[in-house]
Design a protein around this motif. Structure first.
Motif, PDB file in Angstrom:
ATOM      1  N   ASP A 158      30.509   0.782  42.601  1.00  0.00           N
ATOM      2  CA  ASP A 158      29.970  -0.283  43.427  1.00  0.00           C
ATOM      3  C   ASP A 158      30.010  -1.559  42.608  1.00  0.00           C
ATOM      4  O   ASP A 158      29.473  -1.601  41.492  1.00  0.00           O
ATOM      5  CB  ASP A 158      28.529   0.046  43.842  1.00  0.00           C
ATOM      6  N   ASN A 159      30.674  -2.583  43.135  1.00  0.00           N
ATOM      7  CA  ASN A 159      30.856  -3.833  42.385  1.00  0.00           C
ATOM      8  C   ASN A 159      31.468  -3.574  41.008  1.00  0.00           C
ATOM      9  O   ASN A 159      31.057  -4.157  39.998  1.00  0.00           O
ATOM     10  CB  ASN A 159      29.527  -4.569  42.236  1.00  0.00           C
ATOM     11  N   ASP A 160      32.429  -2.655  40.984  1.00  0.00           N
ATOM     12  CA  ASP A 160      33.189  -2.298  39.793  1.00  0.00           C
ATOM     13  C   ASP A 160      32.331  -1.619  38.717  1.00  0.00           C
ATOM     14  O   ASP A 160      32.729  -1.563  37.550  1.00  0.00           O
ATOM     15  CB  ASP A 160      33.878  -3.536  39.196  1.00  0.00           C
ATOM     16  N   ILE A 161      31.164  -1.124  39.097  1.00  0.00           N
ATOM     17  CA  ILE A 161      30.303  -0.388  38.169  1.00  0.00           C
ATOM     18  C   ILE A 161      30.393   1.095  38.494  1.00  0.00           C
ATOM     19  O   ILE A 161      30.266   1.490  39.651  1.00  0.00           O
ATOM     20  CB  ILE A 161      28.840  -0.852  38.257  1.00  0.00           C
ATOM     21  N   LEU A 162      30.611   1.915  37.487  1.00  0.00           N
ATOM     22  CA  LEU A 162      30.713   3.355  37.672  1.00  0.00           C
ATOM     23  C   LEU A 162      29.321   3.984  37.732  1.00  0.00           C
ATOM     24  O   LEU A 162      28.460   3.699  36.898  1.00  0.00           O
ATOM     25  CB  LEU A 162      31.502   3.974  36.520  1.00  0.00           C
ATOM     26  N   TYR A 163      29.113   4.838  38.729  1.00  0.00           N
ATOM     27  CA  TYR A 163      27.844   5.545  38.871  1.00  0.00           C
ATOM     28  C   TYR A 163      28.092   7.052  38.967  1.00  0.00           C
ATOM     29  O   TYR A 163      28.991   7.494  39.687  1.00  0.00           O
ATOM     30  CB  TYR A 163      27.111   5.123  40.155  1.00  0.00           C
ATOM     31  N   LYS A 167      19.394  11.988  51.233  1.00  0.00           N
ATOM     32  CA  LYS A 167      20.547  12.751  51.716  1.00  0.00           C
ATOM     33  C   LYS A 167      20.187  13.496  52.992  1.00  0.00           C
ATOM     34  O   LYS A 167      20.898  13.430  53.992  1.00  0.00           O
ATOM     35  CB  LYS A 167      21.034  13.733  50.661  1.00  0.00           C
ATOM     36  N   ASP A 168      19.076  14.233  52.949  1.00  0.00           N
ATOM     37  CA  ASP A 168      18.582  14.953  54.114  1.00  0.00           C
ATOM     38  C   ASP A 168      17.088  15.194  53.901  1.00  0.00           C
ATOM     39  O   ASP A 168      16.486  14.584  53.009  1.00  0.00           O
ATOM     40  CB  ASP A 168      19.347  16.276  54.321  1.00  0.00           C
ATOM     41  N   THR A 169      16.499  16.073  54.670  1.00  0.00           N
ATOM     42  CA  THR A 169      15.052  16.263  54.578  1.00  0.00           C
ATOM     43  C   THR A 169      14.629  16.975  53.298  1.00  0.00           C
ATOM     44  O   THR A 169      13.455  16.973  52.946  1.00  0.00           O
ATOM     45  CB  THR A 169      14.539  17.085  55.782  1.00  0.00           C
ATOM     46  N   GLU A 170      15.586  17.563  52.593  1.00  0.00           N
ATOM     47  CA  GLU A 170      15.246  18.350  51.408  1.00  0.00           C
ATOM     48  C   GLU A 170      15.789  17.792  50.105  1.00  0.00           C
ATOM     49  O   GLU A 170      15.412  18.261  49.030  1.00  0.00           O
ATOM     50  CB  GLU A 170      15.742  19.796  51.582  1.00  0.00           C
ATOM     51  N   ASN A 171      16.662  16.791  50.188  1.00  0.00           N
ATOM     52  CA  ASN A 171      17.322  16.312  48.973  1.00  0.00           C
ATOM     53  C   ASN A 171      17.484  14.795  48.954  1.00  0.00           C
ATOM     54  O   ASN A 171      17.580  14.161  50.003  1.00  0.00           O
ATOM     55  CB  ASN A 171      18.719  16.947  48.836  1.00  0.00           C
ATOM     56  N   VAL A 172      17.527  14.256  47.741  1.00  0.00           N
ATOM     57  CA  VAL A 172      17.858  12.846  47.543  1.00  0.00           C
ATOM     58  C   VAL A 172      19.096  12.758  46.662  1.00  0.00           C
ATOM     59  O   VAL A 172      19.443  13.702  45.936  1.00  0.00           O
ATOM     60  CB  VAL A 172      16.697  12.072  46.885  1.00  0.00           C
ATOM     61  N   LEU A 173      19.774  11.621  46.751  1.00  0.00           N
ATOM     62  CA  LEU A 173      20.890  11.320  45.874  1.00  0.00           C
ATOM     63  C   LEU A 173      20.486  10.182  44.949  1.00  0.00           C
ATOM     64  O   LEU A 173      19.859   9.221  45.390  1.00  0.00           O
ATOM     65  CB  LEU A 173      22.125  10.920  46.678  1.00  0.00           C
ATOM     66  N   LYS A 174      20.849  10.301  43.683  1.00  0.00           N
ATOM     67  CA  LYS A 174      20.527   9.266  42.707  1.00  0.00           C
ATOM     68  C   LYS A 174      21.800   8.790  42.029  1.00  0.00           C
ATOM     69  O   LYS A 174      22.603   9.598  41.556  1.00  0.00           O
ATOM     70  CB  LYS A 174      19.532   9.807  41.677  1.00  0.00           C
ATOM     71  N   LEU A 175      21.984   7.461  42.037  1.00  0.00           N
ATOM     72  CA  LEU A 175      23.150   6.849  41.401  1.00  0.00           C
ATOM     73  C   LEU A 175      22.718   6.244  40.072  1.00  0.00           C
ATOM     74  O   LEU A 175      21.824   5.402  40.033  1.00  0.00           O
ATOM     75  CB  LEU A 175      23.740   5.762  42.297  1.00  0.00           C
ATOM     76  N   ASN A 176      23.351   6.691  38.994  1.00  0.00           N
ATOM     77  CA  ASN A 176      22.970   6.247  37.658  1.00  0.00           C
ATOM     78  C   ASN A 176      24.197   5.742  36.918  1.00  0.00           C
ATOM     79  O   ASN A 176      25.230   6.415  36.881  1.00  0.00           O
ATOM     80  CB  ASN A 176      22.325   7.410  36.898  1.00  0.00           C
ATOM     81  N   ASP A 177      24.077   4.550  36.330  1.00  0.00           N
ATOM     82  CA  ASP A 177      25.212   3.967  35.604  1.00  0.00           C
ATOM     83  C   ASP A 177      25.075   4.137  34.093  1.00  0.00           C
ATOM     84  O   ASP A 177      25.788   3.496  33.331  1.00  0.00           O
ATOM     85  CB  ASP A 177      25.388   2.492  35.964  1.00  0.00           C
ATOM     86  N   SER A 178      24.157   5.004  33.658  1.00  0.00           N
ATOM     87  CA  SER A 178      23.920   5.339  32.245  1.00  0.00           C
ATOM     88  C   SER A 178      23.459   4.148  31.417  1.00  0.00           C
ATOM     89  O   SER A 178      23.661   4.120  30.207  1.00  0.00           O
ATOM     90  CB  SER A 178      25.163   5.981  31.602  1.00  0.00           C
ATOM     91  N   ILE A 179      22.806   3.185  32.062  1.00  0.00           N
ATOM     92  CA  ILE A 179      22.415   1.957  31.381  1.00  0.00           C
ATOM     93  C   ILE A 179      21.454   2.211  30.224  1.00  0.00           C
ATOM     94  O   ILE A 179      21.403   1.444  29.262  1.00  0.00           O
ATOM     95  CB  ILE A 179      21.798   0.956  32.383  1.00  0.00           C
ATOM     96  N   TYR A 180      20.699   3.291  30.276  1.00  0.00           N
ATOM     97  CA  TYR A 180      19.726   3.596  29.225  1.00  0.00           C
ATOM     98  C   TYR A 180      20.360   4.222  27.988  1.00  0.00           C
ATOM     99  O   TYR A 180      19.671   4.482  27.004  1.00  0.00           O
ATOM    100  CB  TYR A 180      18.648   4.549  29.758  1.00  0.00           C
ATOM    101  N   TYR A 181      21.665   4.461  28.026  1.00  0.00           N
ATOM    102  CA  TYR A 181      22.302   5.229  26.956  1.00  0.00           C
ATOM    103  C   TYR A 181      23.453   4.466  26.303  1.00  0.00           C
ATOM    104  O   TYR A 181      24.144   3.687  26.953  1.00  0.00           O
ATOM    105  CB  TYR A 181      22.804   6.568  27.512  1.00  0.00           C
ATOM    106  N   ASN A 182      23.665   4.748  25.024  1.00  0.00           N
ATOM    107  CA  ASN A 182      24.762   4.130  24.292  1.00  0.00           C
ATOM    108  C   ASN A 182      26.115   4.658  24.751  1.00  0.00           C
ATOM    109  O   ASN A 182      27.142   4.019  24.551  1.00  0.00           O
ATOM    110  CB  ASN A 182      24.628   4.393  22.786  1.00  0.00           C
ATOM    111  N   SER A 183      26.103   5.843  25.348  1.00  0.00           N
ATOM    112  CA  SER A 183      27.352   6.451  25.794  1.00  0.00           C
ATOM    113  C   SER A 183      27.099   7.286  27.031  1.00  0.00           C
ATOM    114  O   SER A 183      25.974   7.726  27.298  1.00  0.00           O
ATOM    115  CB  SER A 183      27.948   7.338  24.686  1.00  0.00           C
TER     116      SER A 183
END
Length: 207
Positions: free
Chosen positions: A126-131, A82-98
């Motif tokens: 992205d590609n119809d996947i919710l993050y 994102k910038d010099t101090e932060n990152v952005l992480k996109l997670n589709d909850s694939i590791y979880y049942n819900s």
């Protein structure tokens, strides 16, 4: 501590960046337990995702991010600068049942590791996947992480190493997995937990 965590999940207690996560988890609260095996799991999560997307639209939580700032990705998420101090992480909850289990994971991380707390800033598709899009402080490393130190630290805090880089706190009913040296970084001799995978067992919900 278990009682305090119950209050965090219900929104009665506040933690860093917890408010929006607590609100969404409460919205998705279809039952009193999480982590349990859900019959027709795929169908359940599909319906849950639709419900979550309705909430996202209602609360104006859709965002766009700069996909050119790609850093890396693993099985569970994609990472962007994102910038010099932060990152952005996109997670589709694939590791979880819900999705609710995923949001509980965020709350647990923010409770135990506030220095690297996840700030849920919105959602994207992205590609119809919710993050879910979370912001996290960027940690610059000064040394390779010694996994023995990770084990010592977690043991002192009630977590037992039960296999490889996975841990369990039997008293709390919490499982903490995937703590290899890319998910726990070292800066100036301090451990920073940047990617954690928390699960709750049925024992967590016992009074």
């Amino acid at each position: 501590m278990k009682h305090e965590l119950h209050n965090v999940f219900s929104g009665k207690s506040q933690i860093r960046f917890g408010t929006i996560i607590q609100s969404i988890a409460s919205y998705l609260n279809y039952g009193t337990q999480t982590g349990a095996i859900i019959k027709y799991e795929k169908h359940f999560k599909k319906q849950e995702t639709k419900s979550l997307e309705n909430y996202i639209s209602e609360k104006n939580l859709w965002i766009s991010i700069d996909l050119t700032q790609y850093i890396s990705e693993g099985a569970e998420q994609k990472v962007y600068l994102k910038d010099t101090e932060n990152v952005l992480k996109l997670n589709d909850s694939i590791y979880y049942n819900s999705w609710k289990d995923y949001f509980y994971n965020l709350l647990l991380h923010n409770y135990f590791f506030p220095d690297t707390a996840y700030d849920l800033i919105g959602f994207t598709k992205d590609n119809d996947i919710l993050y879910a899009v979370v912001q996290q402080a960027y940690v610059s490393i000064t040394a390779n992480t010694d996994l023995k130190q990770v084990k010592e630290f977690l043991t002192l805090n009630g977590f037992e190493n039960n296999r490889n880089n996975d841990y369990i706190n039997r008293e709390l009913g919490i499982i903490l997995e995937d703590l290899h040296d890319e998910n726990v970084l070292t800066r100036n001799e301090v451990l920073y937990f940047i990617d954690t995978v928390f699960y709750l067992t049925e024992a967590f919900w016992d009074e």
